[in-house]
Design a protein around this motif. Structure first.
Motif, PDB file in Angstrom:
ATOM      1  N   SER A  49       0.844  -1.196   0.000  1.00 31.14           N
ATOM      2  CA  SER A  49       0.000   0.000   0.000  1.00 31.14           C
ATOM      3  C   SER A  49       0.873   1.237   0.000  1.00 31.14           C
ATOM      4  CB  SER A  49      -0.903  -0.005   1.245  1.00 31.14           C
ATOM      5  OG  SER A  49      -1.785   1.105   1.238  1.00 31.14           O
ATOM      6  N   CYS A  50       0.255   2.356  -0.346  1.00 37.01           N
ATOM      7  CA  CYS A  50       0.958   3.639  -0.351  1.00 37.01           C
ATOM      8  C   CYS A  50      -0.021   4.730   0.064  1.00 37.01           C
ATOM      9  CB  CYS A  50       1.517   3.932  -1.739  1.00 37.01           C
ATOM     10  SG  CYS A  50       2.294   5.551  -1.895  1.00 37.01           S
ATOM     11  N   ILE A  51       0.514   5.773   0.700  1.00 38.39           N
ATOM     12  CA  ILE A  51      -0.289   6.937   1.027  1.00 38.39           C
ATOM     13  C   ILE A  51       0.514   8.184   0.690  1.00 38.39           C
ATOM     14  CG2 ILE A  51       0.458   7.012   3.454  1.00 38.39           C
ATOM     15  CD1 ILE A  51      -2.487   7.867   4.104  1.00 38.39           C
ATOM     16  N   SER A  52      -0.155   9.160   0.116  1.00 33.17           N
ATOM     17  CA  SER A  52       0.512  10.391  -0.291  1.00 33.17           C
ATOM     18  C   SER A  52       0.841  11.263   0.922  1.00 33.17           C
ATOM     19  CB  SER A  52      -0.378  11.164  -1.266  1.00 33.17           C
ATOM     20  OG  SER A  52      -1.580  11.551  -0.617  1.00 33.17           O
ATOM     21  N   SER A  53       1.582  12.316   0.684  1.00 31.99           N
ATOM     22  CA  SER A  53       2.021  13.163   1.786  1.00 31.99           C
ATOM     23  C   SER A  53       0.849  13.845   2.500  1.00 31.99           C
ATOM     24  CB  SER A  53       2.996  14.227   1.289  1.00 31.99           C
ATOM     25  OG  SER A  53       2.368  15.062   0.334  1.00 31.99           O
ATOM     26  N   ASN A  54      -0.205  14.177   1.780  1.00 31.62           N
ATOM     27  CA  ASN A  54      -1.348  14.831   2.429  1.00 31.62           C
ATOM     28  C   ASN A  54      -2.403  13.830   2.902  1.00 31.62           C
ATOM     29  OD1 ASN A  54      -2.603  14.051   0.076  1.00 31.62           O
ATOM     30  ND2 ASN A  54      -3.003  16.121  -0.658  1.00 31.62           N
ATOM     31  N   GLY A  55      -2.159  12.562   2.665  1.00 32.51           N
ATOM     32  CA  GLY A  55      -3.071  11.531   3.141  1.00 32.51           C
ATOM     33  C   GLY A  55      -4.289  11.302   2.273  1.00 32.51           C
ATOM     34  N   GLU A  56      -4.405  12.076   1.193  1.00 33.50           N
ATOM     35  CA  GLU A  56      -5.622  11.970   0.384  1.00 33.50           C
ATOM     36  C   GLU A  56      -5.495  10.947  -0.733  1.00 33.50           C
ATOM     37  OE1 GLU A  56      -6.634  15.868  -0.976  1.00 33.50           O
ATOM     38  OE2 GLU A  56      -6.925  16.675   1.048  1.00 33.50           O
ATOM     39  N   GLY A  57      -4.288  10.595  -1.081  1.00 34.75           N
ATOM     40  CA  GLY A  57      -4.081   9.601  -2.129  1.00 34.75           C
ATOM     41  C   GLY A  57      -3.602   8.295  -1.549  1.00 34.75           C
ATOM     42  N   THR A  58      -4.290   7.211  -1.886  1.00 32.08           N
ATOM     43  CA  THR A  58      -3.878   5.890  -1.410  1.00 32.08           C
ATOM     44  C   THR A  58      -4.024   4.883  -2.541  1.00 32.08           C
ATOM     45  OG1 THR A  58      -6.108   5.324  -0.635  1.00 32.08           O
ATOM     46  CG2 THR A  58      -4.631   6.370   0.964  1.00 32.08           C
ATOM     47  N   ASN A  59      -3.237   3.831  -2.465  1.00 29.42           N
ATOM     48  CA  ASN A  59      -3.490   2.692  -3.333  1.00 29.42           C
ATOM     49  C   ASN A  59      -3.058   1.416  -2.628  1.00 29.42           C
ATOM     50  OD1 ASN A  59      -0.735   2.873  -3.635  1.00 29.42           O
ATOM     51  ND2 ASN A  59      -0.741   3.265  -5.823  1.00 29.42           N
ATOM     52  N   TYR A  60      -3.532   0.302  -3.170  1.00 26.24           N
ATOM     53  CA  TYR A  60      -3.349  -0.985  -2.519  1.00 26.24           C
ATOM     54  C   TYR A  60      -3.054  -2.069  -3.553  1.00 26.24           C
ATOM     55  CZ  TYR A  60      -5.793   1.310   1.341  1.00 26.24           C
ATOM     56  OH  TYR A  60      -6.174   2.176   2.340  1.00 26.24           O
ATOM     57  N   ALA A  61      -2.339  -3.065  -3.116  1.00 24.39           N
ATOM     58  CA  ALA A  61      -2.188  -4.262  -3.928  1.00 24.39           C
ATOM     59  C   ALA A  61      -3.534  -4.977  -3.991  1.00 24.39           C
ATOM     60  CB  ALA A  61      -1.132  -5.171  -3.309  1.00 24.39           C
ATOM     61  N   ASP A  62      -3.783  -5.649  -5.101  1.00 30.42           N
ATOM     62  CA  ASP A  62      -5.062  -6.353  -5.263  1.00 30.42           C
ATOM     63  C   ASP A  62      -5.275  -7.371  -4.144  1.00 30.42           C
ATOM     64  OD1 ASP A  62      -4.987  -6.479  -8.915  1.00 30.42           O
ATOM     65  OD2 ASP A  62      -5.653  -4.912  -7.533  1.00 30.42           O
ATOM     66  N   SER A  63      -4.211  -7.965  -3.680  1.00 25.37           N
ATOM     67  CA  SER A  63      -4.317  -9.028  -2.689  1.00 25.37           C
ATOM     68  C   SER A  63      -4.803  -8.530  -1.323  1.00 25.37           C
ATOM     69  CB  SER A  63      -2.967  -9.724  -2.523  1.00 25.37           C
ATOM     70  OG  SER A  63      -1.963  -8.792  -2.124  1.00 25.37           O
TER      71      SER A  63
END
Length: 128
Positions: A49-63
């Motif tokens: 997973s990842c989160i942007s510096s402002n916390g508004e952008g995130t993404n995740y592995a499909d698993s």
């Protein structure tokens, strides 16, 4: 000195939950994305997973989509990974990493070479 320290790992039964923490220190600004990666025995490190510096952008592995949630408390310089409905295949050492001074997450969560700073890891074991 730039430092990332993970905590919160442990042994949990399948279906259980854990919350990992990643505490950052030494950065001159908070303009950096944070990624979580994991490495299971005998396997390559993979992005979770990842989160942007402002916390508004995130993404995740499909698993892990729908089971894991990443969040960020800027006042505490800490990023959390809430892991629910854990499965045996989630067993791994989990690492947080900082991509400084990049603020955004990449579309591909599995890019460990883009991250500059790494913690020492925290071990998660999911077993009955």
């Amino acid at each position: 000195q730039l430092q990332l320290v993970e905590s919160g790992g442990g042994l949990v039964q399948p279906g259980g939950s854990l919350r990992l923490s990643c505490a950052a220190s030494g950065f001159t600004s908070d303009d950096y994305a944070i990624g979580w990666f994991r490495q299971a025995p005998g396997k390559e490190r993979e992005g979770v997973s990842c989160i942007s510096s402002n916390g508004e952008g995130t993404n995740y592995a499909d698993s892990v989509k729908g089971r894991f949630t990443i969040s960020r408390d800027k006042a505490k310089n800490t990023v959390y990974l809430q892991m629910n409905n854990l499965k045996p295949e989630d067993t791994a050492v989990y690492y947080c990493s900082a991509d400084w001074p990049n603020r955004a997450c990449y579309n591909d969560v599995n890019l460990p070479s883009q991250y500059d700073y790494w913690g020492q890891g925290t071990r998660v074991a999911v077993s009955s």
